[in-house]
Design a protein around this motif. Structure first.
Motif, short mmCIF file in Angstrom:
data_model
loop_
_atom_site.label_atom_id
_atom_site.label_comp_id
_atom_site.label_asym_id
_atom_site.label_seq_id
_atom_site.Cartn_x
_atom_site.Cartn_y
_atom_site.Cartn_z
N MET A 1 0.85 -1.17 0.00
CA MET A 1 0.00 0.00 0.00
C MET A 1 0.90 1.23 0.00
N ALA A 2 0.72 2.07 -0.95
CA ALA A 2 1.45 3.34 -0.98
C ALA A 2 0.81 4.29 0.01
N ILE A 3 1.64 5.04 0.70
CA ILE A 3 1.11 6.04 1.64
C ILE A 3 1.53 7.40 1.12
N GLY A 4 0.67 8.01 0.33
CA GLY A 4 0.95 9.33 -0.22
C GLY A 4 1.66 9.32 -1.55
N GLY A 5 2.22 8.20 -1.96
CA GLY A 5 2.93 8.13 -3.23
C GLY A 5 4.22 8.93 -3.21
N PHE A 6 4.82 9.13 -4.36
CA PHE A 6 6.10 9.82 -4.44
C PHE A 6 5.97 11.32 -4.21
N THR A 7 4.82 11.89 -4.56
CA THR A 7 4.64 13.34 -4.43
C THR A 7 3.75 13.71 -3.25
N GLY A 8 3.18 12.72 -2.58
CA GLY A 8 2.28 13.00 -1.47
C GLY A 8 0.86 13.26 -1.91
N SER A 9 0.57 13.10 -3.21
CA SER A 9 -0.75 13.41 -3.72
C SER A 9 -1.69 12.21 -3.78
N ASP A 10 -1.15 11.00 -3.59
CA ASP A 10 -2.00 9.81 -3.62
C ASP A 10 -2.78 9.69 -2.31
N PRO A 11 -3.96 9.08 -2.36
CA PRO A 11 -4.72 8.89 -1.12
C PRO A 11 -3.92 8.02 -0.13
N SER A 12 -4.07 8.31 1.15
CA SER A 12 -3.40 7.50 2.16
C SER A 12 -4.32 7.37 3.36
N PRO A 13 -4.15 6.29 4.13
CA PRO A 13 -5.00 6.09 5.29
C PRO A 13 -4.63 7.07 6.41
N THR A 14 -5.58 7.29 7.30
CA THR A 14 -5.29 8.04 8.52
C THR A 14 -4.49 7.13 9.43
N LEU A 15 -3.95 7.67 10.50
CA LEU A 15 -3.22 6.85 11.46
C LEU A 15 -4.13 5.77 12.03
N ALA A 16 -5.35 6.13 12.39
CA ALA A 16 -6.28 5.14 12.96
C ALA A 16 -6.59 4.03 11.97
N GLU A 17 -6.76 4.37 10.69
CA GLU A 17 -7.01 3.35 9.67
C GLU A 17 -5.80 2.44 9.51
N PHE A 18 -4.61 3.04 9.48
CA PHE A 18 -3.37 2.27 9.35
C PHE A 18 -3.22 1.31 10.53
N GLN A 19 -3.46 1.80 11.74
CA GLN A 19 -3.37 0.96 12.94
C GLN A 19 -4.35 -0.20 12.86
N ALA A 20 -5.55 0.04 12.34
CA ALA A 20 -6.54 -1.03 12.19
C ALA A 20 -6.06 -2.07 11.18
N TYR A 21 -5.45 -1.63 10.08
CA TYR A 21 -4.91 -2.56 9.09
C TYR A 21 -3.81 -3.43 9.71
N VAL A 22 -2.93 -2.80 10.51
CA VAL A 22 -1.86 -3.55 11.17
C VAL A 22 -2.44 -4.56 12.15
N LYS A 23 -3.40 -4.12 12.96
CA LYS A 23 -4.02 -5.01 13.95
C LYS A 23 -4.71 -6.20 13.28
N ALA A 24 -5.32 -5.97 12.12
CA ALA A 24 -6.01 -7.03 11.39
C ALA A 24 -5.05 -7.92 10.61
N GLY A 25 -3.76 -7.58 10.61
CA GLY A 25 -2.77 -8.37 9.88
C GLY A 25 -2.76 -8.10 8.38
N GLU A 26 -3.39 -6.99 7.95
CA GLU A 26 -3.46 -6.67 6.53
C GLU A 26 -2.21 -5.96 6.03
N ILE A 27 -1.43 -5.38 6.94
CA ILE A 27 -0.15 -4.77 6.60
C ILE A 27 0.89 -5.40 7.50
N ARG A 28 1.93 -5.97 6.93
CA ARG A 28 2.93 -6.66 7.73
C ARG A 28 4.24 -5.88 7.83
#
Length: 74
Positions: A1-28
């Motif tokens: 999952m890209a977080i902001g892309g190379f220029t920062g213009s791509d969509p990215s999750p909030t911290l809370a969303e990212f933490q939920a992905y980590v907790k669910a094992g979706e981001i390793r």
């Protein structure tokens, strides 16, 4: 999952969303640092949270965090 892309213009999750992905094992893994190694753009609170809660390892010159193994702070 890209977080902001190379220029920062791509969509990215909030911290809370990212933490939920980590907790669910979706981001390793998280690749830190700027430029092509990752960590450029997006929500800088994600990088700060990862740095505070997981141990960095260098792989091929890039800083990598295994999000399945929290450090003592996490």
């Amino acid at each position: 999952m890209a977080i902001g892309g190379f220029t920062g213009s791509d969509p990215s999750p909030t911290l809370a969303e990212f933490q939920a992905y980590v907790k669910a094992g979706e981001i390793r893994y998280y690749i830190g640092g700027g430029g092509m190694g990752g960590g450029r753009g997006g929500d800088s609170s994600i990088g700060s949270w990862v740095e505070q809660n997981f141990t960095a390892t260098t792989v091929g010159g890039s800083t990598v965090y295994d999000l399945t193994q929290p450090n003592a702070a996490g």
